[in-house]
Design an enzyme around this catalytic site. Structure first.
Site, PDB file in Angstrom:
ATOM      1  N   CYS A  67       0.814  -1.225   0.000  1.00  0.00           N
ATOM      2  CA  CYS A  67       0.000   0.000   0.000  1.00  0.00           C
ATOM      3  C   CYS A  67       0.841   1.266   0.000  1.00  0.00           C
ATOM      4  CB  CYS A  67      -0.889   0.044   1.244  1.00  0.00           C
ATOM      5  SG  CYS A  67      -1.850  -1.435   1.532  1.00  0.00           S
ATOM      6  N   ARG A 116      -5.882   6.436  -3.328  1.00  0.00           N
ATOM      7  CA  ARG A 116      -6.324   5.032  -3.396  1.00  0.00           C
ATOM      8  C   ARG A 116      -6.514   4.451  -2.002  1.00  0.00           C
ATOM      9  NH1 ARG A 116      -3.929   0.180  -2.949  1.00  0.00           N
ATOM     10  NH2 ARG A 116      -1.956   1.213  -2.491  1.00  0.00           N
TER      11      ARG A 116
END
Length: 339
Positions: A198, A239
């Site tokens: 991530c 995101r």
């Protein structure tokens, strides 16, 4: 290969693990002391690429090609070993397909190198540098922890700007990376936590390797790198915020979608919003973003078209002149003679 992109998702009572390619002297020593091994195939492939670069630099072109060819085969086998995780654990169709395709593509690249296409040594160099950027983040806990916890804090700040403030607590990975949504106040009762994938380090490594591998003025290389890293950081932040909110609040928990994914993909009903937001929407948009960032980088540093031409040749078997197509013929470096 595109880098893996992931967020882990947990329920209030259990955790579902998802994972996914200048300090001071005292900190550096502590970091090196805490290095953890990962798949030796990855290390072996990267080491082989770097050894081939050294041989090429010494003028031993044929041995360099042979060694790089072997490294590509090892690299392909490494990606093949990742298929079960991407398919069964991450439930990511895109990453599963890419990992499956990696083996034949890597073996073919090795075959071309062995057969005399020495221009592929430039692509091998780019992949080696990508690995050098990514592997320390994967294997040195102090770096990994800093990346994950910093990314989690930034994503939390992004959510606060939108009016959400769940707080952060310890995730399954042991880091302060889990968004502490109250399960009684959300639709799914689930939340997410940040993992290494991530952080955007994989995508940054891709562009770092491409940019560092080509010969060009340092000022333009630094400008291209700053642009790529900056855009990746911003898009990655957006995101993470999107997935962190979509999962607990059930943005994609429509009945027809839950029915289809539980029936045909074996998904847990309360995990559908996470899977749609992460595995389908975000990963698809990430591919589009990588293409767009590549275009922007090329405008600053057209020299990166050289390794990209090699990628296209491996994929299609056809020679492409990207320099000519994009009006950057003057930036074309002298090609090495295939032997």
């Amino acid at each position: 290969m595109l880098s893996s992109i992931g967020v882990a998702v947990t329920s209030s009572s259990s955790a579902v693990t998802a994972a996914v390619l200048e300090p001071t002297a005292s900190v550096l020593v502590a970091s090196l002391a805490s290095v953890e091994p990962i798949d030796p195939l990855a290390w072996l492939a990267i080491a082989g690429f770097f050894a081939a670069i050294v041989l090429q630099w010494r003028g031993d072109l044929t041995p360099a090609r042979y060694l790089a060819a072997g490294a590509w085969v090892v690299f392909g086998v490494f990606w093949l070993t990742m298929v079960p995780y991407y398919y069964l654990d991450a439930q990511s169709p895109l990453q599963t397909i890419l990992a499956l395709a990696a083996l034949p593509l890597c073996v073919y690249t090795g075959y071309l190198l062995y057969g005399g296409r020495s221009s592929l040594l430039l692509l091998s160099k780019a992949v080696a540098i990508m690995g050098l950027i990514y592997l320390p983040a994967e294997t040195i806990p102090i770096f990994r922890q800093w990346l994950i916890e910093t990314t989690a804090a930034q994503a939390h700040y992004g959510m606060e700007l939108l009016g959400y403030s769940p707080g952060i607590n310890e995730g399954v990975n042991g880091y302060q990376s889990r968004f502490d949504f109250d399960p009684d106040e959300t639709v799914t009762g689930r939340t997410t936590y940040i993992v290494l994938a991530c952080t955007g380090i994989g995508s940054m490594a891709i562009f770092g390797g491409l940019i560092a591998s080509v010969a060009a003025p340092l000022k333009r290389k630094l400008s291209a790198l700053a642009l790529a890293v900056g855009v990746i950081w911003f898009l990655n932040l957006a995101r993470n915020v999107f997935i962190a909110l979509a999962s607990p609040y059930g943005w994609f928990q429509q009945e027809w979608l839950v029915s289809a994914m539980t029936t045909y993909m074996g998904a847990q009903p309360d995990r559908v919003s996470f899977l749609v937001a992460h595995n389908y929407i975000s990963q698809t948009l990430s591919v589009v973003a990588l293409v767009a960032i590549t275009y922007l980088v090329v405008k600053i540093l057209p020299e990166v078209l050289a390794p990209l031409e090699e990628v296209l040749y491996v994929l299609t078997g056809t020679e492409y002149d990207l320099f000519e197509a994009l009006g950057e013929s003057e930036a074309r470096p002298d090609r090495q003679t295939n032997q």
